[in-house]
Scaffold this motif. Structure first.
Motif, PDB file in Angstrom:
ATOM      1  N   MET A 209      12.000  -6.540  13.241  1.00 11.83           N
ATOM      2  CA  MET A 209      10.604  -6.925  13.084  1.00 11.83           C
ATOM      3  C   MET A 209      10.456  -8.439  13.199  1.00 11.83           C
ATOM      4  SD  MET A 209       9.012  -4.471  10.102  1.00 11.83           S
ATOM      5  CE  MET A 209      10.166  -4.928   8.804  1.00 11.83           C
ATOM      6  N   ASN A 210       9.308  -8.882  13.736  1.00 17.20           N
ATOM      7  CA  ASN A 210       9.044 -10.313  13.716  1.00 17.20           C
ATOM      8  C   ASN A 210       8.516 -10.700  12.337  1.00 17.20           C
ATOM      9  OD1 ASN A 210       6.205  -9.915  13.564  1.00 17.20           O
ATOM     10  ND2 ASN A 210       6.037  -9.796  15.784  1.00 17.20           N
ATOM     11  N   ILE A 211       8.277 -11.987  12.132  1.00 14.82           N
ATOM     12  CA  ILE A 211       7.937 -12.464  10.796  1.00 14.82           C
ATOM     13  C   ILE A 211       6.637 -11.854  10.281  1.00 14.82           C
ATOM     14  CG2 ILE A 211       6.822 -14.530  11.753  1.00 14.82           C
ATOM     15  CD1 ILE A 211       8.647 -14.242   8.364  1.00 14.82           C
ATOM     16  N   ILE A 212       5.629 -11.691  11.139  1.00 13.80           N
ATOM     17  CA  ILE A 212       4.358 -11.117  10.689  1.00 13.80           C
ATOM     18  C   ILE A 212       4.527  -9.645  10.334  1.00 13.80           C
ATOM     19  CG2 ILE A 212       1.959 -10.629  11.316  1.00 13.80           C
ATOM     20  CD1 ILE A 212       2.628 -13.594  10.798  1.00 13.80           C
ATOM     21  N   GLU A 213       5.282  -8.924  11.131  1.00  9.99           N
ATOM     22  CA  GLU A 213       5.545  -7.507  10.818  1.00  9.99           C
ATOM     23  C   GLU A 213       6.301  -7.389   9.502  1.00  9.99           C
ATOM     24  OE1 GLU A 213       5.906  -5.516  15.288  1.00  9.99           O
ATOM     25  OE2 GLU A 213       7.651  -6.484  14.372  1.00  9.99           O
ATOM     26  N   SER A 214       7.230  -8.316   9.260  1.00  8.23           N
ATOM     27  CA  SER A 214       7.996  -8.298   8.006  1.00  8.23           C
ATOM     28  C   SER A 214       7.094  -8.542   6.804  1.00  8.23           C
ATOM     29  CB  SER A 214       9.104  -9.356   8.047  1.00  8.23           C
ATOM     30  OG  SER A 214      10.058  -9.058   9.042  1.00  8.23           O
ATOM     31  N   LEU A 215       6.148  -9.459   6.959  1.00  9.23           N
ATOM     32  CA  LEU A 215       5.223  -9.743   5.859  1.00  9.23           C
ATOM     33  C   LEU A 215       4.238  -8.600   5.647  1.00  9.23           C
ATOM     34  CD1 LEU A 215       4.550 -13.540   6.529  1.00  9.23           C
ATOM     35  CD2 LEU A 215       5.948 -12.539   4.707  1.00  9.23           C
ATOM     36  N   GLN A 216       3.902  -7.892   6.717  1.00  8.30           N
ATOM     37  CA  GLN A 216       3.063  -6.696   6.579  1.00  8.30           C
ATOM     38  C   GLN A 216       3.824  -5.595   5.853  1.00  8.30           C
ATOM     39  OE1 GLN A 216      -0.024  -6.041   7.151  1.00  8.30           O
ATOM     40  NE2 GLN A 216      -0.817  -7.494   8.655  1.00  8.30           N
ATOM     41  N   TRP A 217       5.116  -5.510   6.106  1.00  6.43           N
ATOM     42  CA  TRP A 217       5.979  -4.494   5.490  1.00  6.43           C
ATOM     43  C   TRP A 217       6.150  -4.746   3.993  1.00  6.43           C
ATOM     44  CZ3 TRP A 217      10.744  -5.408   3.138  1.00  6.43           C
ATOM     45  CH2 TRP A 217      11.519  -4.271   2.852  1.00  6.43           C
ATOM     46  N   ARG A 218       6.163  -6.028   3.606  1.00  3.66           N
ATOM     47  CA  ARG A 218       6.398  -6.405   2.212  1.00  3.66           C
ATOM     48  C   ARG A 218       5.238  -6.005   1.315  1.00  3.66           C
ATOM     49  NH1 ARG A 218       5.319  -9.109  -1.994  1.00  3.66           N
ATOM     50  NH2 ARG A 218       3.248  -9.587  -1.128  1.00  3.66           N
ATOM     51  N   TYR A 219       5.543  -5.578   0.117  1.00  2.58           N
ATOM     52  CA  TYR A 219       4.518  -5.331  -0.905  1.00  2.58           C
ATOM     53  C   TYR A 219       5.176  -5.491  -2.265  1.00  2.58           C
ATOM     54  CZ  TYR A 219       6.491  -0.740  -2.090  1.00  2.58           C
ATOM     55  OH  TYR A 219       7.317   0.264  -2.521  1.00  2.58           O
ATOM     56  N   ALA A 220       4.380  -5.601  -3.316  1.00  2.00           N
ATOM     57  CA  ALA A 220       4.924  -5.713  -4.669  1.00  2.00           C
ATOM     58  C   ALA A 220       5.414  -4.332  -5.093  1.00  2.00           C
ATOM     59  CB  ALA A 220       3.864  -6.237  -5.627  1.00  2.00           C
ATOM     60  N   THR A 221       6.690  -4.108  -4.966  1.00  2.15           N
ATOM     61  CA  THR A 221       7.287  -2.797  -5.200  1.00  2.15           C
ATOM     62  C   THR A 221       7.085  -2.341  -6.645  1.00  2.15           C
ATOM     63  OG1 THR A 221       8.947  -3.299  -3.521  1.00  2.15           O
ATOM     64  CG2 THR A 221       9.417  -1.469  -5.008  1.00  2.15           C
ATOM     65  N   LYS A 222       6.539  -1.157  -6.786  1.00  3.05           N
ATOM     66  CA  LYS A 222       6.257  -0.621  -8.123  1.00  3.05           C
ATOM     67  C   LYS A 222       7.379   0.282  -8.636  1.00  3.05           C
ATOM     68  CE  LYS A 222       2.316  -2.664  -7.890  1.00  3.05           C
ATOM     69  NZ  LYS A 222       2.171  -3.977  -8.549  1.00  3.05           N
ATOM     70  N   LYS A 223       8.153   0.836  -7.703  1.00  4.89           N
ATOM     71  CA  LYS A 223       9.225   1.738  -8.115  1.00  4.89           C
ATOM     72  C   LYS A 223      10.433   1.531  -7.210  1.00  4.89           C
ATOM     73  CE  LYS A 223      10.142   6.604  -9.229  1.00  4.89           C
ATOM     74  NZ  LYS A 223       9.596   7.985  -9.220  1.00  4.89           N
ATOM     75  N   PHE A 224      11.545   1.140  -7.827  1.00  8.41           N
ATOM     76  CA  PHE A 224      12.780   0.922  -7.087  1.00  8.41           C
ATOM     77  C   PHE A 224      13.670   2.171  -7.133  1.00  8.41           C
ATOM     78  CE2 PHE A 224      11.620  -3.495  -7.955  1.00  8.41           C
ATOM     79  CZ  PHE A 224      11.933  -4.112  -6.751  1.00  8.41           C
ATOM     80  N   ASP A 225      14.485   2.334  -6.103  1.00  5.77           N
ATOM     81  CA  ASP A 225      15.515   3.367  -6.088  1.00  5.77           C
ATOM     82  C   ASP A 225      16.719   2.793  -6.829  1.00  5.77           C
ATOM     83  OD1 ASP A 225      17.601   5.112  -5.561  1.00  5.77           O
ATOM     84  OD2 ASP A 225      16.956   5.516  -3.508  1.00  5.77           O
TER      85      ASP A 225
END
Length: 209
Positions: free
Chosen positions: A1-17
């Motif tokens: 992914m490019n940088i913008i796609e990576s930032l779109q992918w990111r979110y404040a994760t509420k539940k980790f594995d």
């Protein structure tokens, strides 16, 4: 992914594995990125505590408003500031500048003396607030690096610093906790990962002059 796609992918994760653990290579990338973060005057009044002890993570959850991310994340990063930034600390920084760049004393001395004088005349609260701003810069940098590295994260202010300081014995190190960043991999059933990112239109946030 490019940088913008990576930032779109990111979110404040509420539940980790909790079964997925970051490799040491990923952690090394984050530690180097932390150390390369821009800070005011280049003074780096910060330290990063990296926690991978699950028992300790569970203990800290109680003092993080019971946010499960702290317990379930692969690692928990605690951004800390130096409690004292004065003549001794600033002098050590300029010694490092001289050793790294071989800069003559006559060039470094005026700036060093200016900084020492400035910090010695600031109230301690002002210095601590200044240092805390550097911690936010570091977290912002690591959030972007996490996105590029496909590492999930959840930036947190919702914790009790005094309890973290006590449990991690930060006071003994001359440090205070400011921010917390659980990192790892999102759980498959974290519904927040599917939510569309909500942002104001660029036309509302950017001013071209």
């Amino acid at each position: 992914m490019n940088i913008i796609e990576s930032l779109q992918w990111r979110y404040a994760t509420k539940k980790f594995d909790s079964t997925k653990i970051l490799t040491q290579q990923k952690i090394d990338t984050l530690t180097q990125a932390f150390n390369l973060t821009a800070t005011s005057y280049g003074l780096q009044p910060l330290k990063l505590v990296i926690i991978k002890d699950k028992k300790l993570q569970k203990q800290l959850t109680e003092h993080s408003w019971n946010q499960a991310q702290v317990a379930d994340a692969s690692h928990v990063l605690v951004f800390c500031i130096e409690n004292e930034v004065g003549k001794k600390y600033i002098t050590k920084h300029f010694d490092n500048v001289k050793a790294t760049r071989n800069t003559p004393d006559e060039i470094l001395k005026p700036f060093k003396e200016q900084l020492v004088d400035s910090f010695e005349n600031k109230p301690s609260e002002e210095i601590l607030n200044w240092a805390a701003k550097q911690a936010y810069l570091a977290m912002g940098n690591l959030l972007t690096v996490c996105a590029i590295e496909q590492i999930d994260s959840c930036p947190m202010e919702g914790f009790i610093p005094e309890k973290y300081n006590e449990i991690l014995k930060l006071n003994e190190l001359g440090l205070s906790s400011v921010l917390v960043l659980p990192i790892g991999y999102r759980a498959k059933d974290d519904m927040f990962s599917e939510f569309k990112k909500v942002r104001r239109p660029i036309t509302d946030t950017i001013i071209n002059i």
